[in-house]
Design an enzyme around this catalytic site. Structure first.
Site, PDB file in Angstrom:
ATOM      1  N   TYR A  63      -9.662   6.628   2.362  1.00  0.00           N
ATOM      2  CA  TYR A  63      -9.518   5.626   3.417  1.00  0.00           C
ATOM      3  C   TYR A  63      -9.322   6.312   4.761  1.00  0.00           C
ATOM      4  CZ  TYR A  63      -8.810   1.739   0.108  1.00  0.00           C
ATOM      5  OH  TYR A  63      -8.970   0.791  -0.871  1.00  0.00           O
ATOM      6  N   ASP A 110      -8.260  -5.935   0.949  1.00  0.00           N
ATOM      7  CA  ASP A 110      -7.558  -7.149   1.356  1.00  0.00           C
ATOM      8  C   ASP A 110      -8.267  -7.841   2.516  1.00  0.00           C
ATOM      9  OD1 ASP A 110      -5.516  -6.827  -0.516  1.00  0.00           O
ATOM     10  OD2 ASP A 110      -4.291  -5.625   0.849  1.00  0.00           O
TER      11      ASP A 110
END
Length: 264
Positions: free
Chosen positions: A109, A51
């Site tokens: 992540y 994003d």
């Protein structure tokens, strides 16, 4: 010929990974640079679409081309044409069966929290600042309930387009390195905003606003409205993507580079 690249980028100046008209994207900049080196239009496919404001040290892409170039052309040559906050880290010619997204077996992540009374300036867009003291041990203990295959509706963005909220979390660790608190999570895939929503709730536990068992309660409730607010994008990094060993892709330090190389 099909080629895979390892990509690193600071996402703070981009409207996300995906190519868009009239706004700057990481994909758009990379395709423009690759097309200059190849002297033909190049389209890339990535392992995970990040994003706006989200970073990567371990993004993987692939593209097809009809031209022959030395590896240095696809790394140093492409980097010459990229802005300073995007870089190619490695290159590998792969077989036709490889796909950056569909061949991936897991994504990893790291969410980086700068836990200090005063906000940072130099890394303002590279970490999330949280000024109240965080107990990383409480956060780690609370997070273990999400291991395995679960319904992550409580940690899924309302606008998520995934067909299912079920994901398989392989590990989640929370550790402190000085003023940095690092949430490290690996799963087969992630629903939209999953890591940032988990991070937001863990910070509520870490600062003492919620009990350790709150994460388990949220998971069982399957209600996004009950969990904490979505944590900021600035602290999130895609650090690694796993593939079957048959593809023999290069390994790179996960980072980000301001952290030690030997993180757990």
């Amino acid at each position: 010929m099909k080629i895979a690249l390892g990509i690193e980028y600071d996402g703070s100046r981009y409207y996300g990974w995906q190519r868009q008209q009239e706004v700057k994207s990481v994909q758009g900049c990379l395709e423009e640079a690759l097309s200059k080196v190849a002297d033909e239009p190049i389209s890339v496919f990535c392992a995970g679409r990040t994003d706006a404001g989200v970073h990567a040290t371990g993004q993987v892409v692939h593209f097809e081309t009809s031209v022959q170039r030395k590896d240095a052309a696809w790394t140093m040559g492409v980097n010459v044409h990229l802005p300073p906050d995007i870089a190619v880290r490695w290159v590998k010619t792969v077989d036709e069966g490889f796909h950056a997204r569909f061949s991936a077996t897991a994504r990893r992540y790291r969410y980086i929290i700068f836990n200090h009374r005063y906000r940072p300036a130099v890394l303002a867009n590279g970490v999330t600042h949280f000024h109240y003291p965080l107990d990383e041990k409480r956060m780690h203990q609370a997070a273990q309930c999400i291991l395995g295959e679960n319904d992550f509706t409580s940690f899924r963005a309302v606008q998520c387009q995934s067909k299912t909220p079920w994901r398989n979390v392989m590990h989640i660790n929370v550790n402190r390195y000085g003023h940095y608190v690092v949430i490290d999570i690996k799963a087969n895939a992630f629903v939209h905003h999953m890591v940032r929503n988990i991070a937001g709730s863990l910070m509520e536990i870490g600062c003492g606003n919620q009990d350790i068992n709150w994460m388990a309660q949220l998971l069982a409730l399957k209600d996004r409205a009950k969990a904490a607010a979505t944590a900021k994008a600035a602290g999130l990094y895609l650090v690694a993507v796993d593939y079957p060993v048959q593809f023999d892709l290069p390994c790179a330090v996960m980072g980000p580079l301001f952290l030690a190389d030997d993180l757990i």
